[in-house]
Motif scaffolding. Structure first.
Motif, PDB file in Angstrom:
ATOM      1  N   ASN A   1      82.912 -97.665  15.820  1.00 37.11           N
ATOM      2  CA  ASN A   1      82.924 -98.830  14.952  1.00 37.11           C
ATOM      3  C   ASN A   1      83.657 -99.959  15.624  1.00 37.11           C
ATOM      4  OD1 ASN A   1      82.617-100.311  12.541  1.00 37.11           O
ATOM      5  ND2 ASN A   1      83.857 -99.182  11.338  1.00 37.11           N
ATOM      6  N   ASN A   2      83.460-101.094  14.804  1.00 39.97           N
ATOM      7  CA  ASN A   2      84.111-102.147  15.442  1.00 39.97           C
ATOM      8  C   ASN A   2      85.589-102.002  15.376  1.00 39.97           C
ATOM      9  OD1 ASN A   2      81.842-104.016  16.233  1.00 39.97           O
ATOM     10  ND2 ASN A   2      81.618-103.927  14.079  1.00 39.97           N
ATOM     11  N   ASP A   3      86.285-102.897  15.959  1.00 43.06           N
ATOM     12  CA  ASP A   3      87.927-103.006  15.817  1.00 43.06           C
ATOM     13  C   ASP A   3      88.170-104.172  14.741  1.00 43.06           C
ATOM     14  OD1 ASP A   3      88.352-101.055  17.849  1.00 43.06           O
ATOM     15  OD2 ASP A   3      88.996-102.605  19.218  1.00 43.06           O
TER      16      ASP A   3
ATOM     17  N   ARG B   1      79.014-101.834  18.697  1.00 42.08           N
ATOM     18  CA  ARG B   1      78.863-100.690  18.642  1.00 42.08           C
ATOM     19  C   ARG B   1      78.152 -99.835  19.396  1.00 42.08           C
ATOM     20  NH1 ARG B   1      76.733-100.301  12.952  1.00 42.08           N
ATOM     21  NH2 ARG B   1      76.177-102.539  13.372  1.00 42.08           N
TER      22      ARG B   1
ATOM     23  N   PRO C   1      85.729-107.795  11.061  1.00 41.36           N
ATOM     24  CA  PRO C   1      86.118-107.445  12.689  1.00 41.36           C
ATOM     25  C   PRO C   1      86.805-108.189  13.100  1.00 41.36           C
ATOM     26  CG  PRO C   1      83.625-107.133  12.193  1.00 41.36           C
ATOM     27  CD  PRO C   1      84.261-107.700  10.872  1.00 41.36           C
TER      28      PRO C   1
ATOM     29  N   ASP D   1      80.025-107.974  16.640  1.00 43.53           N
ATOM     30  CA  ASP D   1      79.607-106.823  16.213  1.00 43.53           C
ATOM     31  C   ASP D   1      79.144-105.704  17.653  1.00 43.53           C
ATOM     32  OD1 ASP D   1      78.767-104.361  14.966  1.00 43.53           O
ATOM     33  OD2 ASP D   1      77.244-105.391  13.435  1.00 43.53           O
TER      34      ASP D   1
END
Lengths: 337, 337, 337, 337
Positions: B255-257, B242, B275, B240
């Protein structure tokens, strides 16, 4: 269930809001509303709403034996005397937050309530918000496991007037107090220590009044979790109210509410409308729910969903934050007396 | 542009990662890789990749006059001597973070680099991530206005082995150091004060080693902004990572990928895949970019994108965080000597 | 696995793209590339990439006994003769889509391939896209249940040049053919009937060439599902490539890919950057994967992931769509001969 | 503005819904409600709501000279006679959709309305939905440019009872009719041609009644745009109501409404709650708005926001879709007489 007869003290924005919601509740009869300024406009508004009577003396409400519950929507400095008086008159009480700007006074007001055996609900309306209720639920039912990190973002679209800032009790007591309550609500745990950082980045005039407009407040909880609240008096994109609880089994985060879901794709990017503008829009339904639940609790003789101790605890955190900021060190809640 | 001849010290996970990316860069020739353990597997891997030679003595690299630049991918405790030696040998240096666990030693290594007039890039690969680069850009170009709040979330999917924890330098120096650099990178400002809260909530064994696994770190910046980093060694839903920068004219959050964009609607809810699992997946492209830009900088005789001072500043923040946690008070950066 | 020696016919955009990806595949050696126009620039590009030789005569490739597989990246009208010739020379074939603009000719090319016993893969690269692969998977593993509705959105950022439109075979054969293949891929079923609506809304010049630039094509599938594809030659916000499969147990939908996840909150709304611009960006990784899997299939003597029949079926749907549009009625696939 | 006295015919689900909303409108007095079945429960409900009188004879409403407007919420087969009778009695009319299942009869009802000079609003409540209103607005104000593609997804969470299916008029007239109106509403253009595909994939019993449960309907619009509607009687994840308008300058798409914004990250994926369950939840506010606007229009003597012609046009499209499905060909609207 029967019907509850109520009186409302204070016909400002929040008093009228409650009055409108109560007027649509078939189990409520609004017998009286008081305000120090009674105008033709107020009379006409009250008539349309079916309010029995408008008075400029709150004592008319306190002394009316028909009135079973009072809504205290007047300025903060009146809360303690009005709570005390209402309690002594045996009336149940809904009071806006905070109860007072003085820890000792709040304790005394709560003692009066307890002695009288009446119910007191405080206006932490955000507990009734669909998003935050869901977060609480997911913590309570174990979906996120043991809470480790609590994060709250709370930013207003624009600072209040300087006149309001002067009497507001400061950012911690006026604005972050909702977030302090939210921290307790979603974590299901008490706060034990606070460290507050503050800055004046939005408007120097706020600083000149001895207040701040930007803050990051870190928290320690009794259950071991750590927390952080960030506040700003001015988010140009609108009201920003989000919560995240991260735990041993997962995490839950909420987004803002939006006026619609439209996503507009243009050559300049993908755009959506700004979040609902401010608390009246965002918390519209939660205001309805908090009064409805208060009415139900009184009619059923049950515990109210947000009580006096909830107000006291949030105020305690606010005092601790204030001291932390002025002394530049973490402050334990037990230091607040 | 010509071609750059490089040597790589350390053939562990990160050394091999860089080697693979460098092997696809048409402007690079990898003449040698060294590791204390030379196995058949390593030889075979190196041959497939077109690496000139494998050696178990890093000095072979230091002494090879053809080698213009070295990648130091060995354990942290070797960074300072290897940097010093490489600098004295006139070689440009790419070194993984942190340079050392000791402020004085890092300063000495940087002095050796400066004296030799070689380039030194440090491995803050996240600066090359597509999301964070965009945040930096939007701060730099004024889209969010003057930064007021910097928020960084950085949580690993699972804690490292306890053996690693022992030599890691602790959560602040090993894990949060990336976030300290990120804070400087996205804010465009120096950190002036740190207050760190830490807890052991993931694994008591980490606590027994004197480390923490959960943290909330607040920051003050020279430009007046406030910041907060939250860390956990274990997010069950995956990596995580961000960032949010909130300023006078707006806010930008990332946001995450994710491995894909599929949104799966079922009777049990709307679901998307977790993610990208960890740093190798999430930062895959940023590792490629950081080496590519280092090569370009050396070949062009230009400043590197992340230099020794960037490493030093992040380490300073880590030292301050460590002291803050142990002394239970905010610590100013200027206290770190 | 050993190494595969390949030749590439056509050094245009797509030929070079494949060459670059192949050059990074350690199991491939590119012995030759041919193009009718050999320039210094092409020679220099080929040298940098390690391509053995550049020729202006594709026959050099066909006649080289070392070359085991050819990539046919020349213009569509050459596909059939080149496939036939390569098959007869015993070479495995990767051919860009479509095989031809004539049903009969495609069938003949496939017969030549079958007779020669070589492998033929066709360039439906989108099957290797992370999003669409996941959709296929969720259909195959039963997550969405029995498919009921298949929806495909496929819009280009800008129309091709009019010169290209002239020889393209029309929107159905040139652009929608990818979507016809996608419909078969994600549904796991054959298309049995097509009804096509078309319009010229983007550029009247496209209409003057007898083509359309906007279309809605509905499909019936052998498994009972219904489908719809919408196409436009010009989406001002960029490449729009989405799929949705709705079934008895749920639904899966994909979004576009974006260059980053940054969400920018401003007083004018919440904004994110436009999707990845066009197919080279969006399908970058899928191009790599399709060639990698072709190479693996050939080296392992396994079935290719997208074969000649896949091309034939997609072309059949395109023919049916064309007829449907011109005759203003639904056309069954079995009508296409 | 004064107050409007209304009568409601039909005290089923929708009749009561309107009654509840009207009872909260300070400009409305509900004098009477009629239903063929008058029960104690109905009487008690009506009393609580402040409805003047409950009758089992709708004629009591028609003949009451005080009643200025009637809400026709009875079964579809009564709409035409009730509209005609109300019109002749000089009462304004709010009628649920569709007006009838017979084109000729709908035309006659509208002629009676026109002759009487009363206002008639039809119950296309979705026009008042926050999402679709925003789409319409963005089309009208030119943000998306000239519309090219109109896409509507409309799926119910579960099919109605078979008893209801029998008298419903079929999927096109009962369910898709809302989407036909939506197509006209968001595009700002008339539909000129329809091609409908239908299937029985949800429940064979629906097919045995001669109806379908799954459909894809394509549309041509007078302004040149193409459109597509997809329908299913059963989306296991809940009510699915989305619209997209793609045009020369951009596109606007809407998502469903959700009960909250909570995003739950777990080891099994990122999850959010299903959309609002069905039309009563999703369109709650739009039902309130449509009655409020009808009342305002009557009181102000202004045009109603959705009139009889809107109902007629949507019904025409439904007839065309029905014929298209049975004849397996596109049908022009002008064929419907």
């Amino acid at each position: 269930m029967g019907k509850l007869t109520v009186g409302i003290i204070g016909a400002g924005r929040i008093g009228r809001l409650h009055a409108e919601h109560l007027s649509r509740n078939v189990r409520v009869s609004i017998k009286m509303i008081s305000d120090v300024f009674v105008t033709d406009e107020l009379n006409s508004w009250a008539t349309d709403l079916g309010v029995g009577r408008v008075t400029n003396d709150y004592k008319d409400i306190m002394q009316d034996p028909d009135i079973q519950a009072v809504f205290i929507c007047s300025s903060t400095n009146t809360h303690v005397p009005f709570i005390t008086e209402a309690a002594q008159a045996g009336k149940h009480i809904f009071c806006e937050k905070p109860i007072s700007l003085d820890y000792r006074q709040t304790v005394e007001a709560l003692e009066a309530v307890q002695k009288a055996g009446v119910l007191l609900q405080t206006g932490f309306n955000r507990r009734f918000d669909h998003n935050f209720k869901r977060v609480r639920e997911l913590v309570q039912n174990g979906t996120v496991g043991q809470p480790h990190l609590i994060k709250i973002t709370s930013r207003d679209p624009a600072p209040p007037s300087l006149d309001y800032v002067k009497v507001s009790g400061g950012l911690f007591m006026d604005m972050a107090i909702h977030d302090f309550d939210m921290a307790r609500f979603v974590s299901g745990s008490e706060v034990t220590e606070v460290y507050a950082q503050g800055a004046v980045l939005v408007d120097p005039a706020i600083g000149e009044l001895g207040d701040i407009d930007t803050a990051i407040i870190t928290l320690k909880f009794a259950n071991g979790a750590l927390g952080v609240i960030d506040n700003s008096r001015k988010a140009v994109y609108g009201y920003d109210q989000r919560v995240e609880v991260f735990g041993s089994e997962g995490s839950v985060g909420t987004n803002n509410d939006f006026p619609n879901t439209a996503e507009i794709s243009t050559k300049n990017g993908i755009i959506r409308d700004n979040p609902k503008f401010f608390f009246l829009e965002r918390y519209h339904d939660s205001y309805i729910d908090e009064t409805r639940q208060f009415i139900d609790s009184v009619l059923n003789g049950e515990k109210v969903p947000v009580d006096g101790n909830d107000a006291l605890q949030a105020e305690k955190i606010a005092f601790a934050a204030k001291r932390s900021l002025s002394e530049g060190r973490p402050v334990k809640l037990e230091e607040v007396k």
